[in-house]
Motif scaffolding. Sequence first.
Motif, short mmCIF file in Angstrom:
data_model
loop_
_atom_site.label_atom_id
_atom_site.label_comp_id
_atom_site.label_asym_id
_atom_site.label_seq_id
_atom_site.Cartn_x
_atom_site.Cartn_y
_atom_site.Cartn_z
N UNK A 1 0.82 -1.22 0.00
CA UNK A 1 0.00 0.00 0.00
C UNK A 1 0.85 1.26 0.00
N UNK A 2 2.06 1.17 0.52
CA UNK A 2 2.95 2.34 0.59
C UNK A 2 3.60 2.68 -0.75
N UNK A 3 3.47 1.82 -1.74
CA UNK A 3 4.13 2.04 -3.04
C UNK A 3 3.22 2.85 -3.95
N UNK A 4 3.37 4.15 -3.91
CA UNK A 4 2.44 5.03 -4.63
C UNK A 4 2.62 4.99 -6.14
N UNK A 5 3.76 4.45 -6.61
CA UNK A 5 4.00 4.41 -8.05
C UNK A 5 3.67 3.05 -8.65
N UNK A 6 2.98 2.19 -7.92
CA UNK A 6 2.76 0.81 -8.37
C UNK A 6 1.83 0.75 -9.58
N UNK A 7 2.25 -0.07 -10.56
CA UNK A 7 1.37 -0.42 -11.68
C UNK A 7 0.84 -1.83 -11.51
N UNK A 8 1.43 -2.59 -10.61
CA UNK A 8 1.04 -3.97 -10.34
C UNK A 8 2.03 -4.55 -9.35
#
Length: 226
Positions: free
Chosen positions: A63-70
């Motif tokens: 949840x902390x990874x704001x740049x996640x695409x997947x």
Amino acid sequence: MTSLIVINPNSSQAVTDGIDAAIDPLRRFGTPIRCLTLAEGPPGIENQMQADLTIAPMLKLAADQRDAAGYVIACFGDPGLHALRHQTALPVVGIQEAAVMTALTLGQRFGVIAILSASIPRHLRAFGAMGVMERLAGDRALGLGVAELANKDRTLGAMIDAGKRLRDDDGADVLIMGCAGMAGFRTELEAETGLPVVEPCQAAVSMALGQIALKMSHRPREQRDA
């Protein structure tokens, strides 16, 4: 730019580095890939309790990874796979599920090289849930813990022996390496056994990149856009 986030749920940076090296050829497709280590995890995930205890901190890290695409969950056993799919509408792929699905396209009967005998019941529960037990040739353990996989000569020798037994005694025509800590041994294992070998992190990252490119996930588009 958004990135595919690969999470190693154990706390071994050496395992994460091995995963990062194994999936490096897939970076040529353009989507950035970041490999993360779960600091709260055990040094190695070798039983069901250890796997289950990683789920809550892994969900927070994701949840902390704001740049996640997947996301890819890089532990054979896929701890927290369905919980993370509940948490996010982005693509989420587990390396065990992806490895089995990939193996089914490469042979009729797959064999799994596990780390410890205690890992095998966890594998079998997952294979049963997937409905693929009739395609499983066998699941053989090395008798080595995750930390012991760092001894490359010993590990490779044990993997070759297990792979040949799966081939000759169990009838496997494709092999799956049943731990993310085995990521660096695929080429040698293929050469020594003459069988296609699925490295699960490569299989999962390949699948996740395809889903990202095609804008696919476990939720229908209308739910993702709501």
